[in-house]
Design an enzyme around this catalytic site. Structure first.
Site, PDB file in Angstrom:
ATOM      1  N   GLU A 158      -0.110  53.012  33.960  1.00 44.33           N
ATOM      2  CA  GLU A 158      -0.774  53.888  33.006  1.00 44.33           C
ATOM      3  C   GLU A 158      -2.273  53.555  32.972  1.00 44.33           C
ATOM      4  OE1 GLU A 158       0.316  55.734  28.660  1.00 44.33           O
ATOM      5  OE2 GLU A 158       0.020  53.576  28.766  1.00 44.33           O
TER       6      GLU A 158
ATOM      7  N   GLN B 254       4.193  48.608  30.962  1.00 46.12           N
ATOM      8  CA  GLN B 254       3.079  49.389  31.503  1.00 46.12           C
ATOM      9  C   GLN B 254       1.897  48.474  31.792  1.00 46.12           C
ATOM     10  OE1 GLN B 254       2.818  52.354  28.326  1.00 46.12           O
ATOM     11  NE2 GLN B 254       3.668  53.897  29.693  1.00 46.12           N
TER      12      GLN B 254
ATOM     13  N   ASP C 233       3.112  47.164  26.863  1.00 48.99           N
ATOM     14  CA  ASP C 233       1.971  47.543  27.695  1.00 48.99           C
ATOM     15  C   ASP C 233       1.031  46.344  27.754  1.00 48.99           C
ATOM     16  OD1 ASP C 233      -0.554  48.556  28.586  1.00 48.99           O
ATOM     17  OD2 ASP C 233       0.118  50.582  28.084  1.00 48.99           O
TER      18      ASP C 233
ATOM     19  N   GLU D 214       6.008  51.231  20.896  1.00 48.91           N
ATOM     20  CA  GLU D 214       4.950  50.567  21.664  1.00 48.91           C
ATOM     21  C   GLU D 214       3.800  50.114  20.763  1.00 48.91           C
ATOM     22  OE1 GLU D 214       1.934  51.463  25.435  1.00 48.91           O
ATOM     23  OE2 GLU D 214       2.718  53.128  24.231  1.00 48.91           O
TER      24      GLU D 214
END
Length: 262
Positions: free
Chosen positions: A240, A204, A178, A143
């Site tokens: 998140e 996310q 993300d 990530e």
């Protein structure tokens, strides 16, 4: 419609950890994710998942000494054996709770280590870890994380992550995209999603810039959710974010989106 997973490390923080599973199911989530499960037994977590009909979407490998500021070690020379041992711990949990995605944190670039050296260690660790995960049907994820929230983190950009995946050459190694981190570092989320979708293993979300509910700030999430459907993204969308107040009270964004797309 995207399948949303509640991040139990950030959401439902008003409850003890093991009580958060029931709360997420009660609010209509079909899956959960969290950072680290290691303070609890695999069986305790598996029981909560089974009792409340939840899928475990994702969790992270052990990150090293988190309290001391470590954020993973996959790019750290000299810690390859520790990384491999931590992978074994994570795989024990993953198999017990039926989780098919594991995130291996890269870590901060170590002092005195060149970027090129760290990159070589990182790629080799990821290649070996993905090989270990493959027979178990588990996808390993990396990530990119923004430098504002995590200064010094090794991996920051989408293209950088996908280049590393290509070099590692493992079909079960993918990128955890993300949108919060992506927007802060580089923006253009939709086009980056379209370009890299085949290599994205998990998504996310959070509002930008304050990491609260995805109903405020710079990113128009309903548009991006619709693009996920149009592109045929099959995975989960992990929520998140840090709720502004109570978690359940802040889920109006999810209720509105589901109502308008029903």
């Amino acid at each position: 419609m995207p399948r949303f997973a509640a991040n139990l490390s950030m959401m439902y923080a008003e409850l003890p950890f093991l009580e958060r599973f029931e709360a997420a199911a009660r609010d209509g989530f079909e899956a959960v994710e969290f950072l680290f499960p290691y303070e609890h037994s695999p069986q305790d977590i598996a029981t909560r998942l089974q009792n409340h009909g939840l899928t475990q979407a994702l969790f992270n490998l052990p990150p090293g000494d988190w309290a001391a500021g470590e954020r993973g070690m996959a790019c750290h020379p000299g810690r390859e054996a520790e990384f491999a041992a931590d992978l074994d711990i994570a795989l024990t949990y993953a198999q017990a709770i039926g989780c098919q995605r594991l995130h291996a944190m890269a870590g901060l670039l170590p002092a005195g280590v060149s970027f090129e050296m760290a990159r070589g260690v990182y790629v080799n660790n990821l290649r070996r870890a993905a090989e270990r995960c493959a027979p178990l049907g588990i996808t390993l994820l990396i990530e990119p994380i923004n430098t504002r929230d995590m200064p010094g983190y090794f991996l920051n950009f989408q293209q950088q992550a996908h280049d590393i995946v290509t070099e590692a050459g493992a079909p079960n190694l993918k990128v955890q995209m993300d949108w919060y981190h992506c927007q802060i570092m580089e923006g253009d989320i939709c086009r980056r999603l379209e370009k890299h979708l085949d290599g994205v293993g998990h998504i996310q979300i959070a509002g930008v810039p304050d990491r609260h509910e995805p109903d405020e700030g710079e990113v128009h999430h309903p548009f991006l959710f619709d693009r996920l459907d149009a592109l045929g993204y099959p995975g989960f969308v992990g929520c998140e974010y840090r709720p502004r107040a109570g978690t359940s009270e802040g889920l109006g964004w999810l209720k509105r989106y589901r109502a308008t797309r029903a």
